[in-house]
Design an enzyme around this catalytic site. Structure first.
Site: not given
Ligand code: MN
Length: 733
Positions: A60, A84, A88-89, A151, A271
């Site tokens: 990812h 990134h 957080e993780d 992301d 169109d």
């Molecule tokens: Mn992410």
């Protein structure tokens, strides 16, 4: 090829070696050891994690970084893309990232983390708050939002592994928040891709039907495209212009939008194909336009010159629609290679390395700063949201002043918006407008190319109704500022007069007390800076006169005086008592409503709640205007004191038609309006007016003003409409 669309597909086999190779092409002669180090760190941190697809998590961030390379972002952004999710993780601290990879990278990662912690809720108010935070994050470093968009792009690309519910929620959030941002930042490649992905998950039926229909005539279409391309290229050669010509079906979402806007089906959209010509310079752009217009017949009113007047997101191009071979309508865009780069990559295209040191090195955009400034001036979040949504709306109209100057206003803008765009004073004094020499109402919707002349009068002042007419945040802000000032002035005068009157009883005056510095304790106690603030607060009712009197040292205020003041307040109530008494004496059978069994009093229906026979009602005594009837649940009743209410009931011997509004929400299908109208008419109900509106989520919304005798007739009508299969809901509006 340069003109090819950027391909943001998920790359399952992507490796760090491949990524490094791509970055080397973009930034040659740089030591990319730090990029590898960055990857190894991220991979190690994410080792315990897996994507929903079952792939190792690192795929990812690797894809996010690759997207940033495709957008030609700088090395800091690419590294931030790899990292990134680590804060957080993986509980990595921003300090650690700063130590290993620099302060800039750490800041971008922290910004991304902040945004991902925002929980987007369906409630407008909280969503607005989130949006506000997002703009704040963006203002710190614009790269945050580009990393975040990358992301989101990869998450949308791999959405098939999520539950249906999550797919819908993510897609809706993307459409609401990320698509407008990408659009405003001019990153059209990302915007168009995200839109198509959103359509696929939000309206799979439409998406796959479009995909199928476009695939159906594929070979035919490809042959047509080739024929047209050859024709155009030949013509260009004839006039010795070199460039690149491409043709392809339009994005699904743009076809879908057209279907919605025009309320037509796929078959009726003519169109479907868009051609693009890329040339070396602006002169060649206009030369090409001439070539195209002489080779094919242009469709009137479809030519747009975004080169002379770029869109607010810096997009530049010439647009025209012509009747192509086989009488098919085709859209053609002509621009330089450079303009194309900006069209695809938006702000990212401007991310030249040399510009990075500018001031703070973060490349803030002027409009972000404007938005931040506005952020400080508006009170409620939903108001802020409205403004942001308005400002993110890229579609604008170009309006000429009588002297030939051009103003760009957002789509839907009115002459009043234009007046405020010229100058606040012009706006405030507007009494009328001429468009192309003819008088128009102030709510007239301006079209590109209109020449607008504003008529002003010295005695004119803005009114509350103007807020409904204006569409631009500038005009709305200015009108509100004016109204607030007027209200303040009124309160001040009223408060001053009331205080002066009260002081008379104590044989003194404001002026006299001011001389003695008597107001000081009052000002200090209430943290008022000026005496004017005291007047304003008295006038608006937040400060009671007796509380003022108590705090004045040279005024001898006693409890007995308090009683006096209460007597005076009672006086103002007496009018309503008198009306109540007379109302009881009169009334008869000539009114729809009986007021305590009597007649001869003017009775009106409240326009706010529009009561009809059968509704529980109450009467409201209005000064000089008799009695207004409201439903028991009406908002107005809650705001008004009990002693102004009077008992009323429906007169069962009196019958006439009452207007009532009903709101119908439907699936947006062609012909639905006439279908509903017909069924109302066949039931013998008269329709006074109907307003139709297409909503973005493939729904239609209609307001019908119908005439019914009573509540039960209204119910019958509602249930009649409800039975139709296209109808989602019917409500009294
Ligand atoms: Mn992410």
């Amino acid at each position: 090829m340069f003109a090819e669309r950027i391909d943001f597909s998920h790359e399952a086999g992507l490796t760090i070696d491949e990524l490094v190779k791509r970055v080397e092409v973009m930034i040659p002669d740089t030591d990319l050891g730090i990029l590898r180090k960055c990857y190894e760190f991220a991979e190690k941190m994410h080792l315990p994690h897996k994507r929903s697809s079952g792939e190792p998590y690192i795929i990812h961030p690797l894809n996010v970084a690759a997207t940033l390379v495709k957008l030609k972002m700088d090395l800091d952004s690419i590294m931030a893309g790899l990292l990134h999710d680590t804060v957080e993780d993986c509980d990595v601290s921003p300090e650690e990232i700063a130590k290993l990879f620099g302060q800039n990278v750490a800041q971008i990662v922290v910004g991304c983390t902040k945004i991902s912690k925002i929980k987007f809720k369906t409630k407008e108010e909280s969503q607005a708050e989130n949006f506000r935070k997002m703009v704040v994050a963006m203002a710190q470093d614009l790269r945050v939002i580009i990393v975040k968009l990358s992301d989101r792009m990869h998450n949308m690309r791999t959405l098939q592994y999520m539950t249906k519910e999550k797919q819908m929620a993510k897609a809706q959030e993307t459409l609401d928040i990320y698509v407008p941002l990408a659009s405003r930042l001019g990153i059209n490649s990302v915007k168009a891709d995200l839109e198509d992905l959103c359509l696929r998950y939000l309206h799979p039926d439409i998406y796959y039907r479009l995909a199928e229909k476009i695939a159906m005539k594929k070979r035919e279409r490809e042959a047509y495209i080739e024929e047209t391309l050859n024709h155009v290229q030949e013509k260009m050669l004839e006039y010795s212009v070199t460039g690149e010509v491409t043709g392809r079906p339009k994005h699904f979402f743009s076809i879908y939008k057209k279907m919605q806007q025009r309320g037509v089906d796929f078959e009726q959209i003519q169109d479907l194909l868009a051609f693009r010509i890329l040339v070396n310079n602006i002169t060649e752009c206009y030369k090409c336009l001439g070539i195209i217009h002489s080779a094919f017949t242009p469709v009137p009113g479809r030519f747009k010159d975004y080169i002379a007047i770029p869109k607010v997101n810096n997009y530049q191009s010439l647009h025209t629609t012509v009747i192509g071979p086989k009488a098919e309508r085709i859209e053609i865009q002509i621009r330089t290679f450079e303009m194309h780069e900006v069209a695809e990559r938006g702000v990212a295209a401007h991310w030249k390395y040399k510009e990075r040191n500018k001031a703070d090195g973060t490349g803030k955009l002027a409009w972000v700063e404007e938005l931040m400034e506005f952020n400080q001036n508006v009170s409620s979040s939903s108001e802020f949201m409205d403004v942001v949504k308005n400002d993110l709306d890229v579609g604008g109209v170009f309006i000429f002043t009588p002297t030939g100057d051009v103003k760009e206003l957002r789509y839907g803008a009115t002459p009043l918006d234009f007046a405020y765009a010229v100058h606040t004073e012009v706006g405030n004094k507007t009494v009328g407008a001429k468009v192309n020499g003819k008088m128009v109402p102030l709510k007239y919707r301006l079209k590109s190319g209109d020449t607008v002349e504003i008529l002003t009068s010295k005695t004119q002042t803005p009114s509350k109704d103007w807020l409904k007419i204006c569409k631009t945040s500038r005009a709305i802000t200015k009108i509100k500022q004016y109204l607030m000032k007027i209200e303040r002035d009124e309160h001040r005068d009223k408060g001053e007069a009331a205080l002066e009157k009260a002081l008379k009883k104590f044989e003194t005056s404001i002026k006299a007390l001011e001389k003695k510095n008597d107001f000081r304790p009052l000002l200090e106690k209430n943290h008022y800076k000026t005496l004017e603030e005291v007047f304003v607060n008295i006038g608006s009712g937040t400060l009671h006169i007796k509380d003022v009197l108590i705090d004045l040292p040279s005024v001898n205020f006693s409890e007995a005086d308090v009683l006096d003041f209460k007597e005076e307040e009672k006086d103002t109530d007496s009018y309503y008592k008198k009306v109540q008494r007379t109302a009881k004496k009169t009334s008869g059978n000539d009114n729809a409503v009986i007021v305590d069994g009597l007649d001869d009093i003017q009775v009106k229906m409240g326009r706010c709640c529009n009561p009809i026979p059968g509704d529980p009602i109450t009467g409201l005594i209005t000064r000089g205007r008799g009695i207004t009837v409201h439903t028991i649940g009406c908002q107005r009743i809650a705001e008004i004191e009990k002693n102004r209410q009077i008992f009323v009931e429906w007169n069962k011997y009196y019958s006439f038609s009452h207007p009532v509004n009903i709101k119908v929400t439907t699936h947006d299908k062609p012909g639905i309006l006439s279908k509903i109208s017909k069924s109302i008419n066949t039931a013998g109900i008269n329709i006074r007016s109907a307003i139709a509106r297409s909503m973005p989520d493939q729904k239609g919304s209609f307001i019908f003003e119908i005439e019914v005798k009573d509540y039960s007739e209204l119910l019958k009508t509602i249930s009649l409409i409800e039975q139709m299969e296209e109808v989602i809901s019917v409500n009294r509006a």
